[in-house]
Scaffold this motif. Structure first.
Motif, PDB file in Angstrom:
ATOM      1  N   PRO A 246      30.333  56.657 -13.465  1.00  0.00           N
ATOM      2  CA  PRO A 246      29.300  57.465 -12.814  1.00  0.00           C
ATOM      3  C   PRO A 246      28.760  56.856 -11.531  1.00  0.00           C
ATOM      4  N   ASP A 247      28.686  55.517 -11.473  1.00  0.00           N
ATOM      5  CA  ASP A 247      28.227  54.874 -10.240  1.00  0.00           C
ATOM      6  C   ASP A 247      29.196  55.117  -9.097  1.00  0.00           C
ATOM      7  N   THR A 248      30.486  55.155  -9.405  1.00  0.00           N
ATOM      8  CA  THR A 248      31.490  55.422  -8.376  1.00  0.00           C
ATOM      9  C   THR A 248      31.372  56.846  -7.873  1.00  0.00           C
ATOM     10  N   LEU A 249      31.155  57.790  -8.778  1.00  0.00           N
ATOM     11  CA  LEU A 249      30.974  59.178  -8.360  1.00  0.00           C
ATOM     12  C   LEU A 249      29.735  59.307  -7.492  1.00  0.00           C
ATOM     13  N   ALA A 250      28.652  58.627  -7.862  1.00  0.00           N
ATOM     14  CA  ALA A 250      27.444  58.657  -7.032  1.00  0.00           C
ATOM     15  C   ALA A 250      27.727  58.095  -5.646  1.00  0.00           C
ATOM     16  N   GLU A 251      28.589  57.093  -5.569  1.00  0.00           N
ATOM     17  CA  GLU A 251      28.984  56.524  -4.284  1.00  0.00           C
ATOM     18  C   GLU A 251      29.741  57.554  -3.451  1.00  0.00           C
ATOM     19  N   MET A 252      30.583  58.343  -4.097  1.00  0.00           N
ATOM     20  CA  MET A 252      31.327  59.392  -3.383  1.00  0.00           C
ATOM     21  C   MET A 252      30.393  60.471  -2.854  1.00  0.00           C
ATOM     22  N   ARG A 253      29.312  60.744  -3.587  1.00  0.00           N
ATOM     23  CA  ARG A 253      28.364  61.792  -3.163  1.00  0.00           C
ATOM     24  C   ARG A 253      27.378  61.315  -2.111  1.00  0.00           C
ATOM     25  N   ALA A 254      27.306  60.014  -1.877  1.00  0.00           N
ATOM     26  CA  ALA A 254      26.359  59.489  -0.889  1.00  0.00           C
ATOM     27  C   ALA A 254      26.847  59.821   0.523  1.00  0.00           C
ATOM     28  N   VAL A 255      25.919  60.029   1.435  1.00  0.00           N
ATOM     29  CA  VAL A 255      26.280  60.416   2.799  1.00  0.00           C
ATOM     30  C   VAL A 255      26.936  59.244   3.518  1.00  0.00           C
ATOM     31  N   ALA A 256      28.173  59.444   3.962  1.00  0.00           N
ATOM     32  CA  ALA A 256      28.862  58.449   4.777  1.00  0.00           C
ATOM     33  C   ALA A 256      28.800  58.807   6.249  1.00  0.00           C
ATOM     34  N   THR A 257      28.781  60.110   6.539  1.00  0.00           N
ATOM     35  CA  THR A 257      28.718  60.585   7.917  1.00  0.00           C
ATOM     36  C   THR A 257      28.233  62.023   7.913  1.00  0.00           C
ATOM     37  N   VAL A 258      27.701  62.477   9.034  1.00  0.00           N
ATOM     38  CA  VAL A 258      27.266  63.865   9.165  1.00  0.00           C
ATOM     39  C   VAL A 258      27.985  64.478  10.345  1.00  0.00           C
ATOM     40  N   ASP A 259      28.204  65.810  10.288  1.00  0.00           N
ATOM     41  CA  ASP A 259      28.872  66.467  11.401  1.00  0.00           C
ATOM     42  C   ASP A 259      27.906  67.306  12.237  1.00  0.00           C
ATOM     43  N   ASP A 260      26.609  67.168  11.962  1.00  0.00           N
ATOM     44  CA  ASP A 260      25.582  67.791  12.804  1.00  0.00           C
ATOM     45  C   ASP A 260      24.367  66.861  12.804  1.00  0.00           C
TER      46      ASP A 260
END
Length: 450
Positions: A246-260
């Motif tokens: 679950p911690d890995t999935l939370a890492e995937m859902r965290a914002v890495a970049t935005v396109d706006d």
């Protein structure tokens, strides 16, 4: 769902199918890991589609590929900061990191050179690599968001080299089979919708091709159904069934970049598209291939998600539809909060709880479920984070400002907690406690009027 909710959801789907002129559409709402509602409009081979009719997933395929890459990371086979060259040597873009490829910040070209890959029979990895020998990097790696289908073709090859098999076999064994996704496949099986382009100025249809994309297939090859995509939507929301930590999935859902960057309504994590809408934070992905549109999003905080398919190249606003279906479901039938019940905790940790001060700013430290700690400002917004145990008197930050940082407990000789050391910041029971190791010391005359 209640009849009134059912009608509101069906009406929203019907408006999108009619206004977007889709030959057929099917959609569903997912709650707590299950399909709570599904509906369909239009026809497939003369009859309404159902929850077992296959449509193309398009770029939702990328989320499945990203999951296997994260499994490799968790197994210690790679690091997200590794340059691609460490795992797939010999490319012209080997300086881009694995994490950058996952988040579309690796600088790679968006499409593979040559013919339009979505409508062409694809070559193997050697052919794709040769086509990228020159001019493959369009932006400095890490400098900006630039969506790259090519990047996921590359990640498919990375998976193949670590697993000793093709990317699809790895995804099937590691994701589809444990999650029971039996109707997701690289080509249509059983009942499926045909892909169509709709004439922009007349109510006419043109069949679209669906070739095998070869080495580019990890970017958008797969077909699936409402049932299977509902299971995947629940996975993104947190029902991982052991496929990912679950911690890995939370890492995937965290914002890495935005396109706006100015407004931040749309961005990317590690393989997942992120949307902010009216205070909601949604995660999932959209998909499009010639003849098809697809989308899935879920609100982790409420457990409500939605998905939709259409067999049209363009027209329906598929991601807008999924957002609206989530909003309708939660507005008409909001989830009741879990009933509070007392629960046993490690009572030795009670001495850590209560009021602490970062300089003069008061914070509360609380025990929360899962044996974790929560550190939050007493008032207003500030540097709030959750922490999980990392060792004796050590805790690892999970989110917020202190994500990845270590909280250490300093104790008196009798074991009483005296201070917290968090990323060099010293928290004390009273503001600037002179008995604690506050950097710079505490003025011997203490607090004064001037």
């Amino acid at each position: 769902m209640l009849p009134s909710t059912d009608f509101a959801l069906l009406r929203r789907l019907s408006l999108e199918q009619a206004n977007g002129r889709a030959p057929s559409m099917v959609a569903a709402v997912v709650r707590d890991g299950e399909i709570a509602w599904w509906g369909a409009r239009g026809t497939v081979d003369g009859a309404a589609p159902d929850d077992d009719t296959q449509y193309r997933l398009g770029s939702i395929t990328k989320t499945l590929v990203a999951t296997v890459v994260m499994r490799l990371r968790d197994e210690g086979r790679l690091d997200l900061n590794d340059p691609l060259d460490k795992h797939v040597p010999g490319t012209s873009f080997g300086a881009s990191t694995v994490g950058q490829l996952l988040s579309h910040t690796g600088g790679l070209t968006s499409e593979s050179p040559g013919s339009w890959w979505e409508r062409s029979e694809g070559g193997d990895w050697a052919a794709l690599q040769a086509s990228l020998a020159q001019d493959a990097v369009k932006n400095r790696p890490g400098s900006r968001f630039h969506y790259s289908n090519v990047g996921y073709g590359v990640l498919g090859e990375l998976i193949a080299r670590h697993r000793g098999t093709d990317w699809l076999t790895a995804v099937t064994r590691e994701v589809f089979e444990p999650l029971g996704m039996t109707r997701t496949s690289p080509h249509p099986r059983g009942r499926h919708a045909r892909g169509w382009a709709v004439h922009p100025f007349a109510d006419l249809l043109l069949p679209e091709p669906s070739p095998d994309a070869g080495a580019m297939a990890p970017a958008g090859q797969l077909w699936s159904t409402v049932r299977d995509l509902a299971r995947w939507t629940a996975f993104i929301g947190g029902d991982t069934a052991g496929v990912l930590n679950p911690d890995t999935l939370a890492e995937m859902r965290a914002v890495a970049t935005v396109d706006d960057a100015d407004t931040w309504t749309s961005g990317f994590g590690l393989g997942l598209q992120l949307v902010r809408h009216q205070g909601r934070r949604l995660a999932g992905h959209g998909g499009s291939m010639p003849g098809f549109l697809a989308g899935t999003l879920i609100d982790e905080s409420t457990g409500t998600g939605a998905l939709a398919f259409a067999n049209a190249t363009s027209g329906p606003a598929i991601m807008g539809l999924t957002v609206d279906l989530i909003s309708i479901a939660d507005e008409h039938e909001p989830n009741l909060p879990e009933q509070w019940r007392p629960s046993e905790v490690d009572r030795s940790l009670l001495t850590l709880t209560g009021l602490w001060h970062w300089g003069p700013t008061p914070y509360h430290l609380r025990l929360i479920p899962g044996g974790m700690l929560s550190l939050t400002p007493v008032s207003g917004t500030g540097r709030a984070s959750r922490f999980r145990p990392a060792g004796p008197d050590e805790w690892l930050g999970l989110d917020g400002y202190y994500a990845g940082e270590t909280l250490r407990v300093g104790r008196d000789s009798d074991g009483t907690p005296r201070h917290l050391d968090l990323a060099t910041f010293v928290f004390t029971r009273t503001p600037y406690d002179p008995a604690a190791p506050v950097p710079g010391g505490v003025d011997p005359y203490g607090w004064r009027t001037a």
